[in-house]
Design an enzyme around this catalytic site. Structure first.
Site, PDB file in Angstrom:
ATOM      1  N   PRO A  12      -9.668  50.745 -15.026  1.00 46.74           N
ATOM      2  CA  PRO A  12      -8.580  50.494 -14.088  1.00 46.74           C
ATOM      3  C   PRO A  12      -7.594  51.648 -13.935  1.00 46.74           C
ATOM      4  O   PRO A  12      -7.238  52.299 -14.922  1.00 46.74           O
ATOM      5  CB  PRO A  12      -7.873  49.263 -14.669  1.00 46.74           C
ATOM      6  CG  PRO A  12      -8.317  49.168 -16.075  1.00 46.74           C
ATOM      7  CD  PRO A  12      -9.703  49.748 -16.118  1.00 46.74           C
ATOM      8  N   ASN A  13      -7.203  51.847 -12.707  1.00 43.89           N
ATOM      9  CA  ASN A  13      -6.194  52.838 -12.294  1.00 43.89           C
ATOM     10  C   ASN A  13      -6.695  54.282 -12.307  1.00 43.89           C
ATOM     11  O   ASN A  13      -5.969  55.184 -11.892  1.00 43.89           O
ATOM     12  CB  ASN A  13      -4.906  52.709 -13.139  1.00 43.89           C
ATOM     13  CG  ASN A  13      -4.284  51.336 -13.004  1.00 43.89           C
ATOM     14  OD1 ASN A  13      -4.015  50.896 -11.893  1.00 43.89           O
ATOM     15  ND2 ASN A  13      -4.095  50.635 -14.101  1.00 43.89           N
TER      16      ASN A  13
ATOM     17  N   ARG B 293      -1.424  59.673 -10.108  1.00 43.78           N
ATOM     18  CA  ARG B 293      -0.807  58.799 -11.087  1.00 43.78           C
ATOM     19  C   ARG B 293      -0.259  59.622 -12.256  1.00 43.78           C
ATOM     20  O   ARG B 293      -1.021  60.320 -12.930  1.00 43.78           O
ATOM     21  CB  ARG B 293      -1.901  57.862 -11.596  1.00 43.78           C
ATOM     22  CG  ARG B 293      -1.545  57.038 -12.777  1.00 43.78           C
ATOM     23  CD  ARG B 293      -2.807  56.469 -13.409  1.00 43.78           C
ATOM     24  NE  ARG B 293      -2.473  55.585 -14.488  1.00 43.78           N
ATOM     25  CZ  ARG B 293      -3.313  55.240 -15.451  1.00 43.78           C
ATOM     26  NH1 ARG B 293      -4.556  55.690 -15.447  1.00 43.78           N
ATOM     27  NH2 ARG B 293      -2.931  54.451 -16.400  1.00 43.78           N
TER      28      ARG B 293
ATOM     29  N   TYR C 222      -1.665  62.718 -16.736  1.00 40.95           N
ATOM     30  CA  TYR C 222      -3.095  62.701 -16.401  1.00 40.95           C
ATOM     31  C   TYR C 222      -3.568  63.885 -15.560  1.00 40.95           C
ATOM     32  O   TYR C 222      -4.751  63.980 -15.251  1.00 40.95           O
ATOM     33  CB  TYR C 222      -3.427  61.380 -15.686  1.00 40.95           C
ATOM     34  CG  TYR C 222      -3.156  60.158 -16.547  1.00 40.95           C
ATOM     35  CD1 TYR C 222      -3.894  59.923 -17.708  1.00 40.95           C
ATOM     36  CD2 TYR C 222      -2.140  59.252 -16.227  1.00 40.95           C
ATOM     37  CE1 TYR C 222      -3.642  58.818 -18.511  1.00 40.95           C
ATOM     38  CE2 TYR C 222      -1.883  58.136 -17.030  1.00 40.95           C
ATOM     39  CZ  TYR C 222      -2.637  57.933 -18.163  1.00 40.95           C
ATOM     40  OH  TYR C 222      -2.390  56.845 -18.960  1.00 40.95           O
TER      41      TYR C 222
ATOM     42  N   ASN D   2     -14.505  55.783 -20.080  1.00 39.72           N
ATOM     43  CA  ASN D   2     -13.045  55.751 -20.136  1.00 39.72           C
ATOM     44  C   ASN D   2     -12.649  54.369 -19.642  1.00 39.72           C
ATOM     45  O   ASN D   2     -12.550  54.130 -18.434  1.00 39.72           O
ATOM     46  CB  ASN D   2     -12.406  56.845 -19.279  1.00 39.72           C
ATOM     47  CG  ASN D   2     -10.887  56.873 -19.462  1.00 39.72           C
ATOM     48  OD1 ASN D   2     -10.314  55.948 -20.051  1.00 39.72           O
ATOM     49  ND2 ASN D   2     -10.241  57.913 -18.969  1.00 39.72           N
TER      50      ASN D   2
ATOM     51  N   ALA E  72      -6.958  51.081 -19.615  1.00 36.75           N
ATOM     52  CA  ALA E  72      -6.171  50.066 -20.337  1.00 36.75           C
ATOM     53  C   ALA E  72      -7.054  49.048 -21.060  1.00 36.75           C
ATOM     54  O   ALA E  72      -6.652  48.477 -22.087  1.00 36.75           O
ATOM     55  CB  ALA E  72      -5.233  49.358 -19.369  1.00 36.75           C
TER      56      ALA E  72
ATOM     57  N   HIS F  82      -7.766  48.976 -24.924  1.00 35.41           N
ATOM     58  CA  HIS F  82      -6.872  48.379 -25.913  1.00 35.41           C
ATOM     59  C   HIS F  82      -6.932  46.855 -25.928  1.00 35.41           C
ATOM     60  O   HIS F  82      -6.274  46.222 -26.748  1.00 35.41           O
ATOM     61  CB  HIS F  82      -5.430  48.837 -25.634  1.00 35.41           C
ATOM     62  CG  HIS F  82      -5.331  50.290 -25.281  1.00 35.41           C
ATOM     63  ND1 HIS F  82      -5.641  51.289 -26.186  1.00 35.41           N
ATOM     64  CD2 HIS F  82      -5.017  50.935 -24.117  1.00 35.41           C
ATOM     65  CE1 HIS F  82      -5.496  52.474 -25.587  1.00 35.41           C
ATOM     66  NE2 HIS F  82      -5.122  52.282 -24.336  1.00 35.41           N
TER      67      HIS F  82
ATOM     68  N   ASP G 229     -18.186  43.993 -26.717  1.00 31.64           N
ATOM     69  CA  ASP G 229     -19.389  43.187 -26.961  1.00 31.64           C
ATOM     70  C   ASP G 229     -20.554  43.668 -26.097  1.00 31.64           C
ATOM     71  O   ASP G 229     -21.710  43.667 -26.539  1.00 31.64           O
ATOM     72  CB  ASP G 229     -19.112  41.708 -26.668  1.00 31.64           C
ATOM     73  CG  ASP G 229     -18.278  41.041 -27.756  1.00 31.64           C
ATOM     74  OD1 ASP G 229     -18.043  41.666 -28.805  1.00 31.64           O
ATOM     75  OD2 ASP G 229     -17.849  39.885 -27.547  1.00 31.64           O
TER      76      ASP G 229
ATOM     77  N   GLU H 218     -16.454  57.388 -26.068  1.00 30.35           N
ATOM     78  CA  GLU H 218     -15.177  56.992 -25.475  1.00 30.35           C
ATOM     79  C   GLU H 218     -14.397  58.241 -25.075  1.00 30.35           C
ATOM     80  O   GLU H 218     -14.281  59.171 -25.870  1.00 30.35           O
ATOM     81  CB  GLU H 218     -14.386  56.181 -26.503  1.00 30.35           C
ATOM     82  CG  GLU H 218     -13.025  55.752 -26.008  1.00 30.35           C
ATOM     83  CD  GLU H 218     -12.277  54.905 -27.037  1.00 30.35           C
ATOM     84  OE1 GLU H 218     -12.914  54.206 -27.840  1.00 30.35           O
ATOM     85  OE2 GLU H 218     -11.038  54.958 -27.021  1.00 30.35           O
TER      86      GLU H 218
ATOM     87  N   HIS I 228     -10.744  59.764 -23.201  1.00 30.74           N
ATOM     88  CA  HIS I 228      -9.416  59.560 -22.622  1.00 30.74           C
ATOM     89  C   HIS I 228      -8.884  60.893 -22.148  1.00 30.74           C
ATOM     90  O   HIS I 228      -9.022  61.911 -22.853  1.00 30.74           O
ATOM     91  CB  HIS I 228      -8.448  58.957 -23.645  1.00 30.74           C
ATOM     92  CG  HIS I 228      -8.873  57.602 -24.093  1.00 30.74           C
ATOM     93  ND1 HIS I 228      -8.787  56.498 -23.281  1.00 30.74           N
ATOM     94  CD2 HIS I 228      -9.441  57.192 -25.251  1.00 30.74           C
ATOM     95  CE1 HIS I 228      -9.273  55.456 -23.928  1.00 30.74           C
ATOM     96  NE2 HIS I 228      -9.686  55.848 -25.123  1.00 30.74           N
TER      97      HIS I 228
ATOM     98  N   SER J 197      -5.657  61.548 -21.710  1.00 29.32           N
ATOM     99  CA  SER J 197      -4.473  61.827 -22.529  1.00 29.32           C
ATOM    100  C   SER J 197      -4.792  61.628 -24.008  1.00 29.32           C
ATOM    101  O   SER J 197      -5.801  61.010 -24.357  1.00 29.32           O
ATOM    102  CB  SER J 197      -3.334  60.896 -22.112  1.00 29.32           C
ATOM    103  OG  SER J 197      -3.674  59.547 -22.407  1.00 29.32           O
TER     104      SER J 197
ATOM    105  N   ARG K 200       0.856  58.706 -28.054  1.00 26.58           N
ATOM    106  CA  ARG K 200       1.652  58.000 -27.049  1.00 26.58           C
ATOM    107  C   ARG K 200       2.206  56.692 -27.645  1.00 26.58           C
ATOM    108  O   ARG K 200       2.495  56.641 -28.826  1.00 26.58           O
ATOM    109  CB  ARG K 200       0.792  57.776 -25.800  1.00 26.58           C
ATOM    110  CG  ARG K 200       0.325  59.090 -25.166  1.00 26.58           C
ATOM    111  CD  ARG K 200      -0.523  58.873 -23.937  1.00 26.58           C
ATOM    112  NE  ARG K 200       0.242  58.192 -22.890  1.00 26.58           N
ATOM    113  CZ  ARG K 200      -0.320  57.632 -21.812  1.00 26.58           C
ATOM    114  NH1 ARG K 200      -1.642  57.682 -21.654  1.00 26.58           N
ATOM    115  NH2 ARG K 200       0.427  57.030 -20.911  1.00 26.58           N
TER     116      ARG K 200
ATOM    117  N   ARG L 221      -1.391  52.125 -27.644  1.00 27.21           N
ATOM    118  CA  ARG L 221      -2.540  52.920 -27.187  1.00 27.21           C
ATOM    119  C   ARG L 221      -3.361  53.484 -28.351  1.00 27.21           C
ATOM    120  O   ARG L 221      -4.444  54.014 -28.172  1.00 27.21           O
ATOM    121  CB  ARG L 221      -2.072  54.069 -26.295  1.00 27.21           C
ATOM    122  CG  ARG L 221      -1.542  53.616 -24.977  1.00 27.21           C
ATOM    123  CD  ARG L 221      -1.233  54.764 -24.050  1.00 27.21           C
ATOM    124  NE  ARG L 221      -0.203  54.409 -23.108  1.00 27.21           N
ATOM    125  CZ  ARG L 221      -0.411  53.731 -21.970  1.00 27.21           C
ATOM    126  NH1 ARG L 221      -1.607  53.388 -21.609  1.00 27.21           N
ATOM    127  NH2 ARG L 221       0.602  53.411 -21.183  1.00 27.21           N
TER     128      ARG L 221
HETATM  129  C1  DQA Z   1      -6.366  56.484 -20.580  1.00 27.74           C
HETATM  130  C2  DQA Z   1      -5.382  56.042 -21.664  1.00 27.74           C
HETATM  131  C3  DQA Z   1      -5.105  54.554 -21.583  1.00 27.74           C
HETATM  132  O1  DQA Z   1      -4.204  54.164 -22.615  1.00 27.74           O
HETATM  133  C4  DQA Z   1      -4.491  54.203 -20.247  1.00 27.74           C
HETATM  134  O2  DQA Z   1      -4.304  52.812 -20.141  1.00 27.74           O
HETATM  135  C5  DQA Z   1      -5.267  54.747 -19.102  1.00 27.74           C
HETATM  136  C6  DQA Z   1      -5.878  56.072 -19.198  1.00 27.74           C
HETATM  137  C7  DQA Z   1      -6.599  58.001 -20.568  1.00 27.74           C
HETATM  138  O3  DQA Z   1      -7.584  58.426 -19.971  1.00 27.74           O
HETATM  139  O4  DQA Z   1      -5.793  58.759 -21.121  1.00 27.74           O
HETATM  140  O5  DQA Z   1      -5.307  54.137 -18.033  1.00 27.74           O
HETATM  141  O6  DQA Z   1      -7.620  55.864 -20.832  1.00 27.74           O
END
Ligand code: DQA
Length: 147
Positions: free
Chosen positions: A9-10, A17, A22, A73, A76, A79, A86, A97, A99, A101, A106, A110
């Protein structure tokens, strides 16, 4: 060899953003960069983004049919999502995984990833370059496994 690259998401807002966190690279630019790396490594990538947890779970499940590994990635959902964790365990595909950031530097919430314990490894804090390092590492791991 095909690798699923999943964005949660996002991440469709990458580039706009919180650029101080980011960066200014868009998701489309990131996909282009990874396609060039994939070509260099002679692998195929399936690059996807969704804001919906269930859709991400569906895509992880579908990866079992034709993918050798997953770069994830989960944003959110990292977390919060027992369902995604699963799904990764269920398909039993090496997953890295990623990220953008440094999640460990942070907010406290997170630092906890439900995904990390079921992953091969984690790359965080290198901006969008982290996707490239994760892809290279995953492909090297997969190739070492089949020799
Ligand atoms: C993120 C870090 C997450 O905590 C956050 O919710 C994101 C982006 C990152 O790529 O740094 O949406 O996954």
């Amino acid at each position: 060899m095909k690798i699923l690259i999943l964005n949660g998401p996002n991440l469709n807002l990458l580039g706009r953003r919180q650029p101080e966190v980011y960066g200014t690279t868009t998701l489309a630019d990131l996909e282009g960069r990874l396609r060039r790396v994939a070509e260099e490594l002679s692998v195929e990538i399936d690059f996807r983004q969704s804001n919906h947890e269930g859709e991400l779970v569906d895509w992880v499940q579908a990866a079992a049919r034709d993918c050798a590994g997953i770069l994830l990635n989960a944003a959110a959902y990292t977390h919060t999502s027992v369902a995604l964790r699963d799904a990764i365990v269920a398909v039993d595909l090496p997953t890295v995984e990623v990220h953008v950031s440094n999640v460990h530097a942070r907010e406290e919430f997170r630092r906890n990833s439900l995904i990390a314990p079921v992953c091969l490894g984690q790359v965080a804090g290198f901006g969008i370059s982290g996707y490239e390092w994760a892809l290279r590492g995953l492909v090297e791991h997969l190739r070492a496994c089949v020799i």
